[in-house]
Motif scaffolding. Structure first.
Motif, PDB file in Angstrom:
ATOM      1  N   ALA A 127       0.987  -1.254   0.275  1.00 13.41           N
ATOM      2  CA  ALA A 127      -0.016  -0.061  -0.050  1.00 13.41           C
ATOM      3  C   ALA A 127       0.983   1.038   0.041  1.00 13.41           C
ATOM      4  CB  ALA A 127      -1.134   0.093   1.167  1.00 13.41           C
ATOM      5  N   THR A 128       0.656   2.095  -0.831  1.00 14.53           N
ATOM      6  CA  THR A 128       1.435   3.404  -1.119  1.00 14.53           C
ATOM      7  C   THR A 128       0.393   4.657  -1.171  1.00 14.53           C
ATOM      8  OG1 THR A 128       3.209   2.344  -2.380  1.00 14.53           O
ATOM      9  CG2 THR A 128       3.098   4.668  -2.432  1.00 14.53           C
ATOM     10  N   GLN A 129       0.703   5.767  -0.174  1.00 11.09           N
ATOM     11  CA  GLN A 129      -0.371   6.473  -0.237  1.00 11.09           C
ATOM     12  C   GLN A 129      -0.187   7.495  -1.567  1.00 11.09           C
ATOM     13  OE1 GLN A 129      -0.295   9.101   3.392  1.00 11.09           O
ATOM     14  NE2 GLN A 129      -1.273  10.753   2.473  1.00 11.09           N
ATOM     15  N   VAL A 130      -1.102   8.040  -2.325  1.00  7.96           N
ATOM     16  CA  VAL A 130      -1.136   8.760  -3.224  1.00  7.96           C
ATOM     17  C   VAL A 130      -1.590  10.322  -2.992  1.00  7.96           C
ATOM     18  CG1 VAL A 130      -1.878   9.078  -5.664  1.00  7.96           C
ATOM     19  CG2 VAL A 130      -1.414   6.744  -4.818  1.00  7.96           C
ATOM     20  N   GLY A 131      -0.940  11.190  -3.355  1.00  5.19           N
ATOM     21  CA  GLY A 131      -1.292  12.635  -2.850  1.00  5.19           C
ATOM     22  C   GLY A 131      -1.244  12.978  -1.629  1.00  5.19           C
ATOM     23  N   GLN A 132      -2.197  14.067  -1.124  1.00  4.02           N
ATOM     24  CA  GLN A 132      -2.312  14.743   0.105  1.00  4.02           C
ATOM     25  C   GLN A 132      -3.685  14.189   0.594  1.00  4.02           C
ATOM     26  OE1 GLN A 132       0.440  15.718   1.987  1.00  4.02           O
ATOM     27  NE2 GLN A 132       1.511  15.521   0.136  1.00  4.02           N
ATOM     28  N   ASP A 133      -4.016  14.441   1.775  1.00  4.71           N
ATOM     29  CA  ASP A 133      -5.404  14.200   2.307  1.00  4.71           C
ATOM     30  C   ASP A 133      -6.079  15.581   1.901  1.00  4.71           C
ATOM     31  OD1 ASP A 133      -4.267  12.850   5.414  1.00  4.71           O
ATOM     32  OD2 ASP A 133      -4.368  11.997   3.755  1.00  4.71           O
ATOM     33  N   ALA A 134      -7.605  15.063   1.660  1.00  2.21           N
ATOM     34  CA  ALA A 134      -8.574  16.194   1.323  1.00  2.21           C
ATOM     35  C   ALA A 134      -9.483  16.399   2.665  1.00  2.21           C
ATOM     36  CB  ALA A 134      -9.404  15.674   0.326  1.00  2.21           C
ATOM     37  N   GLN A 135      -9.830  17.535   3.034  1.00  6.50           N
ATOM     38  CA  GLN A 135     -10.703  17.914   4.299  1.00  6.50           C
ATOM     39  C   GLN A 135     -11.671  18.659   3.887  1.00  6.50           C
ATOM     40  OE1 GLN A 135      -8.634  18.350   8.036  1.00  6.50           O
ATOM     41  NE2 GLN A 135     -10.182  19.926   8.787  1.00  6.50           N
ATOM     42  N   ASN A 136     -12.895  18.229   4.322  1.00  7.66           N
ATOM     43  CA  ASN A 136     -14.061  19.124   4.281  1.00  7.66           C
ATOM     44  C   ASN A 136     -15.088  19.187   5.299  1.00  7.66           C
ATOM     45  OD1 ASN A 136     -14.548  16.745   2.806  1.00  7.66           O
ATOM     46  ND2 ASN A 136     -16.765  17.761   2.137  1.00  7.66           N
ATOM     47  N   GLU A 137     -16.245  19.765   5.090  1.00 11.31           N
ATOM     48  CA  GLU A 137     -17.138  19.599   6.258  1.00 11.31           C
ATOM     49  C   GLU A 137     -18.752  19.111   5.508  1.00 11.31           C
ATOM     50  OE1 GLU A 137     -17.572  23.056   8.709  1.00 11.31           O
ATOM     51  OE2 GLU A 137     -15.639  22.651   9.561  1.00 11.31           O
TER      52      GLU A 137
END
Length: 564
Positions: free
Chosen positions: A189-199
Motif C-alpha cells: 500500500a502506497t499513499q497517493v497525494g495529500q489528504d483532502a478535508q471538508n465539512e
C-alpha cells in the motif's frame, strides 16, 4: 405620467409597485442561507445538548423564534454572536444563536424548522431514550466517528494496482489522531497525494470529512484479504476552557475486502506490465516534423524526450528505458522524472545525443511489451527511431594558414688578421665564399626534401601549428571552457583532436586524460548525478599538449636543418 413596463403602458404608482415586487423577487433569489445543527442527536430524557442556528447574513438578533420547541423540548436563553469578514475583497456577514436544549419525553422527537427572514432551516430528528445507559449504548452503535474503505477493482493481475479510498467522518473533538494504511499478505500500500478535508452536515450534525487515497499493488497471485485502514485517536469530552476534560480512546477499522490476484500468463514474453492502458510518446529537439531521416552535424546535440504513461501501476514497477546507441554518437541520460494523476503513473526521460563521426547513423526505436488487462492479451507499443545523415559543419573552425618558411641568416666571421697580409686575407675570403656556397646548397636540398614531405602528408592533417602553439579552434575551445558552454566544448574538442592527431598519437597517456576530462564534463551536465565540473583540469591538460606541440615543432625544425 405613464410609462412602459413589460411592453404595457402603466401609470407612475403602478410602476413603483412593479419595481418593488421586482426588487423583492431579486432579494429572495439571493436570500441568505440558514442552518441548524445539534451536538447530539441521541440523548436521554432531560439530558442537555446544544442547538446552534446560523445564517450567513447580518440580521436582527431577535429574528429567531424558539417557541416552536415547546412542549417537547425545554430550552434556555440563547447566546447570540455576529461578525463581518473580508476575504479577497468580498465582504461576508454571519449571525448565530447557541442555546441549551433538553428533551422532556421519550421517543423520536423533531426539532422544527426555524424561519429567519426569507431563510429556513431543515428539521432535525432526535432520538430520546429513557436511561443514560441506553443512551451510551445507542451512541456506541451510532458513533460520531466512522471510517469506510472503497476500492475500484476486486480482481487484478500480479504487478497491477487498484485505487483504495479511505473516508473518515469525525463528529467529535479529537486529539492525537492517526490513520494506519490497509495491508494484506503479498500486497503493498502506497499513499497517493495529500489528504483532502471538508465539512458536511448529516441529520443536523456537523462532521469533518478526511479523505485519503492509496495505491494497492499485488506482489503474488491468489485470493488475498485486504485488511481495512484503521483510524485511532482520543475523543475529548467536556470543555477545555473550564479545565474539566476527559479523553476517551477510539479505534475504527474499515471493512476487509477480498481480492483475487491473477498470475502472469505462461505464454507472455518480455517485461511484465499488466495495465488497462499504456501510452508511449517521444519528441525530438530540434523538431523532425514527422521525418524518419534528418541532416545533422558532428558535435551538434540532438535531444530525445520519451514520455511513458501507465495506468494502475506503481512507480516502483515502471520499466527502465535503456537504449543501446551506436559508438558513433555519445549519449547522456538525465534522471527520469515521475508524476502521478488520474490513476496514471508518468515517467519522462530526456536524452542528449551528440554525433561524433560523419556518415549515416541509425538511432534505435523504442518498443514496450505489455499485458492488456481489459482485452486479456499481449500488446506492443512502439515509437520509431531516427536516421541521421551526419556531416561536418564547414563553418565550425577557421582556415589556418601555415607560417612562411624563411632561410636562416648566414653570418660571415669577422676577419681579425693583419690587413697588410693580403694573400692571407684573399685566401681566407675565398675559403668562406666556398663554405657559404656549400652550406647554402645543402640548405636548399634540405628545404626541397622538407617541402616534398609536407606535400605527401594526408589532407586531413594539413593544418599546421602556429609559432605560438595555438590554433583558432584551440582558442575557441578554451573560450567555450571559460564560458562553461558544454555543447561547444564537445564540438571544438573533436575538431581540435582531429587537428592534433599525430601529436596525440605520440602521447597516448595525455590523449586519454583529455578524453576522460571531456567525458566528465559532458557527464556532469547530462548524467543522472549532476555535479559541478572543474575547468582548471582540462585547461592544464590543453596547456600540456600545447607545450608538447611547441617542443616537437622546434625539435623537428632543428633536426631538418641539422648539417650532419
Amino acid at each position: 405620467m405613464n410609462k412602459l413596463f413589460f411592453g404595457k403602458k402603466v401609470t407612475t404608482p403602478l410602476l413603483y409597485i412593479a419595481l418593488f415586487f421586482s426588487a423583492l423577487l431579486s432579494t429572495q433569489a439571493m436570500a441568505a442561507q440558514a442552518e441548524a445543527t445539534v451536538s447530539k442527536n441521541i440523548v436521554g430524557v432531560n439530558e442537555v445538548f446544544q442547538l446552534t442556528v446560523a445564517v450567513d447574513d447580518s440580521v436582527n438578533t431577535n429574528s429567531l423564534d424558539l417557541a416552536p420547541l415547546s412542549p417537547d423540548f425545554a430550552y434556555g436563553r440563547p447566546s447570540v454572536s455576529s461578525g463581518t469578514s473580508m476575504i479577497n475583497g468580498v465582504i461576508s456577514r454571519n449571525t448565530s444563536w447557541t442555546v441549551a436544549v433538553a428533551a422532556t419525553k421519550v421517543g423520536t422527537l423533531t426539532i422544527p424548522a426555524f424561519q429567519i427572514g426569507s431563510s429556513k432551516t431543515e428539521p432535525i430528528t432526535i432520538t430520546v431514550l429513557k436511561s443514560s445507559k441506553q443512551t451510551q449504548a445507542a451512541n456506541a452503535n451510532q458513533s460520531s466517528i466512522s471510517i469506510e474503505g472503497i476500492n475500484d477493482k476486486s480482481s487484478i493481475y500480479v504487478g497491477e494496482s487498484i485505487n483504495y479510498r479511505v473516508r473518515i467522518l469525525i463528529g467529535e473533538q479529537m486529539d492525537q489522531a492517526t490513520l494506519a494504511p490497509p495491508y494484506g499478505d503479498g500486497l503493498t500500500a502506497t499513499q497517493v497525494g495529500q489528504d483532502a478535508q471538508n465539512e458536511v452536515v448529516q441529520n443536523g450534525r456537523r462532521y469533518i470529512v478526511i479523505t485519503r487515497n492509496y495505491q494497492i499493488t499485488a506482489d503474488k497471485p491468489g485470493n488475498i484479504t485486504l485488511h481495512g485502514a484503521k483510524f485511532s485517536g482520543s475523543v475529548i469530552k467536556g470543555s477545555r476552557g473550564l479545565g474539566s476534560t476527559l479523553t476517551m480512546p477510539v479505534d475504527k477499522t474499515a471493512k476487509n475486502i477480498e481480492l483475487t490476484i491473477k498470475a502472469k500468463p505462461s505464454n507472455y514474453k518480455g517485461l511484465w506490465l499488466p495495465t488497462s492502458d499504456l501510452q508511449l510518446n517521444q519528441v525530438w529537439q530540434p523538431s523532425v516534423n514527422g521525418k524518419t531521416t534528418v541532416d545533422a552535424k558532428v558535435g551538434e546535440p540532438i535531444t530525445r524526450i520519451l514520455t511513458l504513461r501507465i495506468k494502475n501501476i506503481a512507480q516502483s514497477n515502471m520499466p527502465n528505458i535503456s537504449l543501446t546507441y551506436p559508438t558513433s554518437v555519445r549519449s547522456y541520460d538525465e534522471k527520469p522524472e515521475y508524476s502521478e494523476g488520474n490513476g496514471y503513473t508518468t515517467m519522462t526521460l530526456k536524452q542528449v545525443i551528440i554525433p561524433r563521426e560523419t556518415g549515416k547513423i541509425e538511432l534505435p526505436a523504442v518498443s514496450i511489451n505489455w499485458w492488456n488487462t481489459q482485452q486479456e492479451k499481449q500488446q506492443t507499443t512502439k515509437v520509431d527511431g531516427l536516421t541521421l545523415n551526419v556531416t561536418v559543419d564547414p563553418n565550425a573552425s577557421g582556415t589556418i594558414t601555415p607560417p612562411a618558411l624563411t632561410a636562416p641568416s648566414v653570418v660571415t666571421p669577422q676577419n681579425k688578421a693583419n690587413v697588410n697580409n693580403a694573400h692571407s686575407n684573399v685566401a681566407q675570403h675565398d675559403y668562406w665564399q666556398w663554405a657559404t656556397a656549400v652550406f647554402a646548397l645543402l640548405w636548399l636540398i634540405t628545404l626541397g626534401l622538407l617541402i616534398k614531405a609536407r606535400k605527401e602528408q594526408p589532407a586531413s592533417h594539413t593544418e599546421v601549428v602556429l609559432q605560438s602553439g595555438t590554433t583558432d579552434v584551440e582558442q575557441a575551445l578554451k573560450q567555450a571552457i571559460t564560458k562553461r558552454e558544454t555543447v561547444k566544448i564537445q564540438t571544438y574538442y573533436q575538431q581540435w583532436k582531429q587537428q592534433q592527431h599525430e601529436k596525440l598519437a605520440a602521447n597516448p597517456d595525455l590523449a586519454e586524460q583529455l578524453d576522460n576530462a571531456i567525458a566528465e564534463i559532458m557527464a556532469s551536465t547530462y548524467s543522472q548525478d549532476r555535479q559541478q565540473w572543474n575547468d582548471k583540469r582540462i585547461m592544464q591538460l590543453l596547456n600540456q599538449a600545447q607545450q608538447l606541440k611547441a617542443t616537437a615543432s622546434l625539435t623537428s625544425s632543428l633536426s631538418d636543418l641539422d648539417p650532419k
